[in-house]
Design a protein around this motif. Structure first.
Motif, short mmCIF file in Angstrom:
data_model
loop_
_atom_site.label_atom_id
_atom_site.label_comp_id
_atom_site.label_asym_id
_atom_site.label_seq_id
_atom_site.Cartn_x
_atom_site.Cartn_y
_atom_site.Cartn_z
N PHE A 58 0.80 -1.22 0.00
CA PHE A 58 0.00 0.00 0.00
C PHE A 58 0.83 1.27 0.00
N ASN A 59 2.09 1.20 0.45
CA ASN A 59 2.90 2.40 0.54
C ASN A 59 4.37 2.04 0.50
N LYS A 487 -4.57 4.86 -5.44
CA LYS A 487 -3.35 4.68 -6.21
C LYS A 487 -2.41 5.84 -5.90
N GLU A 488 -1.31 5.54 -5.24
CA GLU A 488 -0.37 6.56 -4.78
C GLU A 488 0.61 6.92 -5.88
N LEU A 489 0.57 8.19 -6.32
CA LEU A 489 1.54 8.68 -7.29
C LEU A 489 2.57 9.56 -6.59
N CYS A 499 5.49 9.92 -11.47
CA CYS A 499 5.23 8.51 -11.68
C CYS A 499 3.81 8.20 -11.21
N SER A 500 3.02 7.64 -12.11
CA SER A 500 1.61 7.38 -11.81
C SER A 500 1.31 5.91 -12.05
N PRO A 501 0.62 5.23 -11.13
CA PRO A 501 0.17 3.85 -11.39
C PRO A 501 -0.70 3.80 -12.63
N TYR A 502 -0.42 2.82 -13.49
CA TYR A 502 -1.13 2.72 -14.76
C TYR A 502 -1.52 1.26 -14.98
N VAL A 547 -0.70 -0.03 -7.04
CA VAL A 547 -1.34 0.92 -6.13
C VAL A 547 -0.34 1.82 -5.42
N SER A 548 0.97 1.60 -5.59
CA SER A 548 1.96 2.43 -4.90
C SER A 548 3.20 2.60 -5.77
#
Length: 574
Positions: A58-59, A487-489, A499-502, A547-548
């Motif tokens: 999660f992180n 979703k942690e960017l 950076c973004s979760p895709y 998600v992270s």
């Protein structure tokens, strides 16, 4: 200019050319690929992955680049060496529920928070037991920040509260802590690096920015302030005394803890749940990811959070509002309120409390809703019965199911009809009950309330309601995959790259195609027109929804974690 030619020129002693560093960063991040250990299978070819015993990641959090901590779903904390990418330690049963976030206070000590509503302090030199366990939240704790200049730990949770903890003080009952802020639907709070700004995202589709932050006086300066009521006043454009009395908190003359609401989003994005939040390393802007009200789209947005120079017109409007705005309600109405206190708070008002433990049985439930409707049109007993109809619940395991709402046109028509019925029906009640109920019926005009309760009361003029300034700078639409999960960017350490979760991978974004810094793009003397973020590349390497994500603060690399527990390291490969 290639990377090697730039290195040769630097070795020869040539001065760097303008834009040379932009080229280097563009070359580095265009070459980022999943790191493959010797003898390990190619992550691109992995279609199935045995779910980790520690659950979803999660992180992710780094210290100075020598240790990385992963907060896992199944009560565990994992520590990694970023150089070798090897797992060096695992803390099982670190909490009584899933671990949501980790934050380093220095290179050795870090804090973690959990759905068991506690915060734990750890020392990397001795991980056999916790240093301290902090208890104060009444619901799941989702976020941790640390102010180095104040030596205060800042935590926020789904109870809607933000607490500060003095980790250098200890009493018989534990650490000295204080509840400094509260708002319904709180999702995340972030501090800027210099701790002069506090950004808060909510489930109501807006951000709260607190400028010139002073954590020691925040609770006193904003005592009684309800951002959701103030935002309601802005949306309905109707004067609400309990909200308007906090106009001073938005004034440019406020020397500390000045409040600003950010509510502008790109066209086609009716933001509902702003679930993820990150602050630029220089404190220039806020990076968010939101979900539209119909749950069909997700968007990544960048909002400017720097102080804006005040204009002469704004200063005059603030002075006029301060002169006209009454400090108290009209005397006849205020006397009725004091003489006839109602036995119970009316129903269907703003929900500012989160569900208790009995309402948390389902781990994947709806997000808390902000409900604002007029009281029942019959009597106080009917209002008491309508209290049973209020429902709000909190998501777990970073699982969010957004609420659906009616279309704006139908909602406004129904609200107008309901208000008319309330006016006619409640006019027969006694003045005391009417006065109290009207204070909470935020949709009814103050002029109507004054005339109905006292014919001799002076008329309060309709004041101009301050609206939020446009702050949107950049945006991009994201795939609506993995609905219900946060979703942690994140920003890179220099703030050039996002950076973004895709879906089952990551997407690297920049402000321009040249990977320029934000300071060299934005002209402070011109109004900023929102533009779309530039996509550098997409890398798919996970068997499940990512998600992270987190950038290494020392090296040009990024780490990502997914729901199945897989952690992938991404590095430049030439």
């Amino acid at each position: 200019m290639t990377l090697y030619s730039w290195i040769r020129k630097r070795e020869a002693g040539f001065r760097p050319q303008i834009g040379g560093y932009d080229t280097i960063y563009r070359t580095l991040y265009n070459a980022v690929l999943p790191f493959e250990k010797e003898g390990s299978p190619n992550p691109q070819q992995i279609k199935t992955f045995e779910r980790s015993e520690f659950g979803g990641v999660f992180n992710l959090e780094f210290n100075d680049g020598s240790i990385m901590v992963a907060a896992c779903e199944k009560k565990a904390i994992q520590l990694f060496d970023p150089i070798t990418t090897e797992r060096i330690h695992t803390i099982r049963n670190a909490h009584d529920d899933c671990v949501n976030c980790a934050k380093f206070l220095d290179n050795r000590m870090f804090a973690t928070c959990s759905d068991d509503s506690t915060v734990a302090l750890w020392d990397t030199r001795n991980l056999k037991q916790k240093i301290r366990c902090l208890q104060g939240h009444s619901n799941w704790v989702k976020n941790i920040e640390y102010s180095q200049q104040d030596c205060l730990l800042v935590t926020s949770g789904f109870d809607g509260s933000i607490f500060t903890w003095d980790i250098n003080s200890y009493t018989e009952s534990g650490l000295i802590y204080q509840k400094v802020f509260h708002t319904p639907g709180l999702m995340r709070c972030r501090l800027s690096r210099d701790a002069t700004k506090l950004a808060i995202c909510t489930t109501s589709g807006y951000l709260i920015i607190i400028h010139d932050l002073d954590l020691f006086t925040l609770a006193k300066d904003l005592n009684g302030f309800k951002p959701n009521v103030y935002r309601l006043m802005q949306l309905r454009r109707q004067f609400i005394p309990n909200a308007a009395k906090f106009d001073y908190a938005f004034s440019k003359k406020q020397k500390r803890n000045r409040v600003e609401l950010v509510s502008d989003f790109p066209q086609g994005n009716d933001a509902e749940v702003v679930s993820s939040l990150h602050i630029h390393p220089q404190g220039w802007c806020a990076l968010t990811r939101n979900i539209s009200y119909d749950e069909s789209t997700e968007w990544t947005c960048v909002h400017d959070i720097q102080d804006l120079p005040s204009t002469e017109n704004e200063t005059n409007e603030e002075d006029d509002r301060r002169e006209i705005l009454p400090v108290e309600l009209p005397n006849p109405l205020l006397e009725d309120l004091r003489r006839t206190p109602p036995p119970q708070r009316p129903a269907a008002n703003i929900v500012d409390d989160f569900p208790n433990e009995s309402q948390q049985q389902s781990r994947r439930s709806n997000v808390p809703r902000v409900i604002v409707e007029p009281p029942a049109p019959s009597s106080t007993n009917d209002a008491q019965q309508s209290n049973n109809n209020q429902q709000s619940s909190i998501n777990s395991n970073n699982n969010i199911s957004r609420r659906r709402r009616r279309s704006e046109d139908d909602e406004e028509e129904n609200d107008v009809e309901d208000l008319g019925q309330v006016e006619d029906t409640r006019s027969t009640n006694n003045a005391g009950n009417n006065a109290y109920l009207d204070i909470w019926a935020a949709a009814i005009s103050i002029q109507h309330r004054t005339l109905r309760n006292s014919s001799n009361a002076r008329k309060i003029p309709q004041l101009p309601i301050a609206q939020n300034k446009p702050r949107l700078m950049y945006y991009i639409e994201e795939p609506s995959k993995g609905k219900g999960f946060i979703k942690e960017l994140c920003f890179s350490s220099d703030g050039r790259i996002i950076c973004s979760p895709y879906d089952q991978g990551i997407r690297l974004l920049s402000f321009t195609s040249e990977c320029q810094e934000l300071s060299s793009i934005v002209n402070p003397f011109e109004s900023c027109v929102p533009r779309e973020l530039h996509q550098i590349k997409i890398t798919e390497c996970h068997p499940d929804i990512v998600v992270s994500t987190k950038f290494n603060p020392r090296y040009p690399s990024v780490v990502s974690g997914c729901l199945s527990g897989k952690i992938v390291w991404h590095r430049p490969q030439f």
